[in-house]
Design a protein around this motif. Structure first.
Motif, PDB file in Angstrom:
ATOM      1  N   SER A   2      27.562  46.220  46.173  1.00 15.29           N
ATOM      2  CA  SER A   2      27.562  47.506  46.856  1.00 15.29           C
ATOM      3  C   SER A   2      28.180  47.395  48.246  1.00 15.29           C
ATOM      4  O   SER A   2      28.385  46.312  48.780  1.00 15.29           O
ATOM      5  N   ARG A   3      28.456  48.548  48.802  1.00 16.61           N
ATOM      6  CA  ARG A   3      29.055  48.605  50.140  1.00 16.61           C
ATOM      7  C   ARG A   3      28.141  48.001  51.201  1.00 16.61           C
ATOM      8  O   ARG A   3      28.581  47.364  52.142  1.00 16.61           O
ATOM      9  N   ARG A   4      26.857  48.229  51.050  1.00 14.95           N
ATOM     10  CA  ARG A   4      25.897  47.731  52.018  1.00 14.95           C
ATOM     11  C   ARG A   4      25.885  46.203  52.039  1.00 14.95           C
ATOM     12  O   ARG A   4      25.789  45.583  53.089  1.00 14.95           O
ATOM     13  N   THR A  50      37.014  48.193  44.458  1.00 15.33           N
ATOM     14  CA  THR A  50      36.502  48.585  43.144  1.00 15.33           C
ATOM     15  C   THR A  50      37.635  48.824  42.166  1.00 15.33           C
ATOM     16  O   THR A  50      37.597  48.350  41.024  1.00 15.33           O
ATOM     17  N   GLN A  81      35.994  49.766  50.132  1.00 12.85           N
ATOM     18  CA  GLN A  81      35.176  49.611  48.928  1.00 12.85           C
ATOM     19  C   GLN A  81      35.859  50.260  47.728  1.00 12.85           C
ATOM     20  O   GLN A  81      35.835  49.719  46.627  1.00 12.85           O
ATOM     21  N   LYS A 132      28.968  41.723  38.356  1.00 15.69           N
ATOM     22  CA  LYS A 132      28.855  43.095  38.830  1.00 15.69           C
ATOM     23  C   LYS A 132      29.542  43.254  40.186  1.00 15.69           C
ATOM     24  O   LYS A 132      29.589  42.317  40.981  1.00 15.69           O
TER      25      LYS A 132
END
Length: 101
Positions: free
Chosen positions: A48-50, A63, A59, A45
């Motif tokens: 996430s950005r965090r 992606t 990001q 997967k």
């Protein structure tokens, strides 16, 4: 100053600043597998950005690069190796007896 009043002040901690995950010389591209693989979880997967500590533009580029690499079969869509490591067969007929006539 009293010791009792000193307890309510926050201590100033020195913190170590984390380096950005993408350096200025790194090129975000679908062919740069060493860079792309850092932003994918063990299951395949996109993180996430965090978690990645990237800005919005980076990001988005990461992606799109990951998706392009998946379409070109450079990366797998899923990474579920645990599914194929079953030891016993799971057929429905394993518990049934065969009748002799």
């Amino acid at each position: 100053m009293d010791k009792s009043k000193r307890l309510y002040f926050k201590s100033k901690r020195s913190f170590r600043r984390r380096l950005p995950p993408i350096q200025s010389g790194d090129r975000i591209d679908y062919r740069n597998m060493s860079l792309i693989s850092r932003f994918i979880s063990e299951q395949g997967k996109i993180l996430s950005r965090r978690v990645n500590r990237l800005n919005l533009k980076q990001q988005r580029l990461i992606t799109s690069a990951i998706k392009q690499a998946r379409i070109l079969s450079l990366l797998p869509f899923l990474n579920n190796e645990k599914q194929f490591e079953r030891g016993e067969s799971t057929a429905r007929t394993t518990g049934l007896r065969i009748k002799n006539r």
